[in-house]
Scaffold this active site. Structure first.
Site, short mmCIF file in Angstrom:
data_model
loop_
_atom_site.label_atom_id
_atom_site.label_comp_id
_atom_site.label_asym_id
_atom_site.label_seq_id
_atom_site.Cartn_x
_atom_site.Cartn_y
_atom_site.Cartn_z
N ILE A 136 0.83 -1.21 0.00
CA ILE A 136 0.00 0.00 0.00
C ILE A 136 0.87 1.26 0.00
O ILE A 136 0.56 2.24 -0.69
CB ILE A 136 -0.95 -0.03 1.22
CG1 ILE A 136 -2.01 -1.13 1.01
CG2 ILE A 136 -1.61 1.33 1.45
CD1 ILE A 136 -2.89 -1.40 2.23
N ASP B 233 11.56 2.91 4.87
CA ASP B 233 11.16 1.55 5.26
C ASP B 233 12.34 0.87 5.94
O ASP B 233 13.46 1.41 5.98
CB ASP B 233 10.69 0.76 4.02
CG ASP B 233 9.66 -0.31 4.35
OD1 ASP B 233 9.89 -1.11 5.29
OD2 ASP B 233 8.62 -0.36 3.68
N ASP C 15 13.22 2.81 11.04
CA ASP C 15 12.47 1.93 11.95
C ASP C 15 11.56 2.84 12.76
O ASP C 15 12.03 3.62 13.60
CB ASP C 15 13.44 1.16 12.86
CG ASP C 15 12.69 0.24 13.82
OD1 ASP C 15 11.45 0.33 13.90
OD2 ASP C 15 13.36 -0.55 14.49
N ASN D 158 2.26 4.97 7.31
CA ASN D 158 1.68 3.77 6.70
C ASN D 158 2.32 2.46 7.17
O ASN D 158 1.73 1.40 7.01
CB ASN D 158 1.81 3.92 5.17
CG ASN D 158 1.49 2.64 4.43
OD1 ASN D 158 0.33 2.29 4.26
ND2 ASN D 158 2.53 1.91 4.04
N TYR E 131 -4.16 -6.63 16.51
CA TYR E 131 -4.18 -5.83 15.29
C TYR E 131 -5.36 -4.85 15.30
O TYR E 131 -5.19 -3.65 15.04
CB TYR E 131 -4.23 -6.74 14.06
CG TYR E 131 -4.12 -6.00 12.75
CD1 TYR E 131 -2.90 -5.45 12.33
CD2 TYR E 131 -5.23 -5.81 11.93
CE1 TYR E 131 -2.81 -4.76 11.12
CE2 TYR E 131 -5.14 -5.13 10.73
CZ TYR E 131 -3.93 -4.60 10.33
OH TYR E 131 -3.83 -3.91 9.14
N LYS F 214 -5.33 -0.68 15.42
CA LYS F 214 -5.90 0.17 14.38
C LYS F 214 -7.01 1.08 14.93
O LYS F 214 -7.17 2.21 14.46
CB LYS F 214 -6.38 -0.69 13.20
CG LYS F 214 -5.24 -1.40 12.46
CD LYS F 214 -4.20 -0.40 11.92
CE LYS F 214 -3.16 -1.04 11.03
NZ LYS F 214 -2.18 -0.06 10.48
N VAL G 44 -6.55 -5.64 0.73
CA VAL G 44 -5.63 -5.38 -0.38
C VAL G 44 -4.63 -6.54 -0.40
O VAL G 44 -4.00 -6.84 0.63
CB VAL G 44 -4.88 -4.04 -0.17
CG1 VAL G 44 -4.07 -3.69 -1.42
CG2 VAL G 44 -5.84 -2.92 0.18
#
Ligand code: NAD
Length: 266
Positions: free
Chosen positions: A16, A35, A77, A104, A169, A173, A202
């Site tokens: 994504i 990343d 990180d 993200n 998770y 979120k 996705v």
């Protein structure tokens, strides 16, 4: 869109994040992807249940998207505050400014309550929740210096609805949605808009390497046809388009936008 802006996308090496980077480039903006950059020549170590992004994955993304515009990559990180600060500094060094932060980066894991380990719980909250705080804190001064600043946090439809074996998770979120609303209020006086993007399903590494690691590609598509009202999974392009909207709409702040084919409506 009007003015070209500088956009920092965490977790931008693939999936994504890569789709979001591509959409911002296509809209005429400059992009820094940040990343983990694991593996030979990279930093950090990947102790997770599926592979996170490698240095070569990030280099490939920069190379493949370069024809679209000004894109660079840097290792990050999000659980390390010094690394977050260095990433913001690298972005401002490279482009002279930072206008849009896209938080993200994220990890997923699932498993029943009785056997889910404390270490996995902590890691999910470190990356998905604390990472948003550390990156936003690191970027705040640069964003305040911009005359057109925005933050987009990748939450999830898992931030709107619980699911069995997904407490860590989903909890992480939901936290991102609450953090988004709080920062939207706190930073409104600085003119910084803060919104969350809630992807549906996705077909990235999260699905192929974890959530449906034992199923074929076709069964992912089939399952999505069965459960999503619009009858198809979402794409990284869908997420990129929504992220550009959230970052550029001048009067939208504090929302958590579902991009989920009608699967989640709240
Ligand atoms: P992905 O695994 O391809 O991308 C996540 C990226 O985050 C990877 O490149 C990974 O290396 C990076 N990352 C992980 N830990 C990091 C750290 N400590 N520091 C910096 N980077 C780190 O999966 P994706 O599906 O593209 O996920 C992107 C975001 O979208 C995540 O926040 C995820 O929770 C969210 N999301 C995904 C889906 C989906 O269906 N795929 C649905 C809803 C939300």
């Amino acid at each position: 869109m009007g003015n070209a802006r500088t956009v920092l996308v965490t977790g931008g090496a693939r999936g994504i994040g890569r789709g979001i980077a591509q959409s911002f480039l296509e809209a005429g903006h400059a992009v820094m992807i940040a990343d983990l950059a694991l593996g030979p020549g990279g930093d950090g170590d990947s102790e997770w249940t599926y592979e996170l992004a490698s240095r070569s994955e990030m280099a490939r993304t920069v190379e493949e998207l370069a024809p679209l515009g000004d894109i660079r990559g840097t290792s990050l990180d999000v659980t390390d505050s010094a690394s977050c600060e260095a990433t913001v500094a690298a972005t401002v060094d490279a482009f002279g400014r930072l206008d849009v932060l896209v938080n993200n980066a994220g990890v997923v894991d699932s498993g029943p309550l009785d056997t889910f380990s404390e270490a996995r719980w902590d890691k999910i909250f470190d990356v998905n929740v604390k990472g948003v705080f550390l990156m936003t804190r690191a970027a705040a001064a640069s964003l305040r210096a911009s005359d057109d600043a925005a933050i987009v946090n990748t939450a999830s439809i898992a931030g709107k609805r619980g699911a069995p074996s997904m407490a860590a998770y989903c909890g992480s979120k939901w936290a991102v949605v609450g953090i988004t609303q709080s920062f939207a209020l706190e930073l409104a006086g600085d003119g910084i808009r803060v919104n969350a993007l809630c992807p549906g399903m996705v077909g990235t590494a999260m699905w192929s390497d974890h959530l449906m690691a034992n199923a074929s590609n076709e069964s992912f598509e089939q399952r999505m046809r069965d459960i999503i009202p619009l009858g198809r999974p979402q794409t990284v392009e869908d997420m990129g388009q929504a992220a550009v909207f959230l970052a550029t709409a001048p009067n939208v702040s504090g929302i958590a936008l579902n991009v989920a084919g009608g699967f989640e409506m709240r």
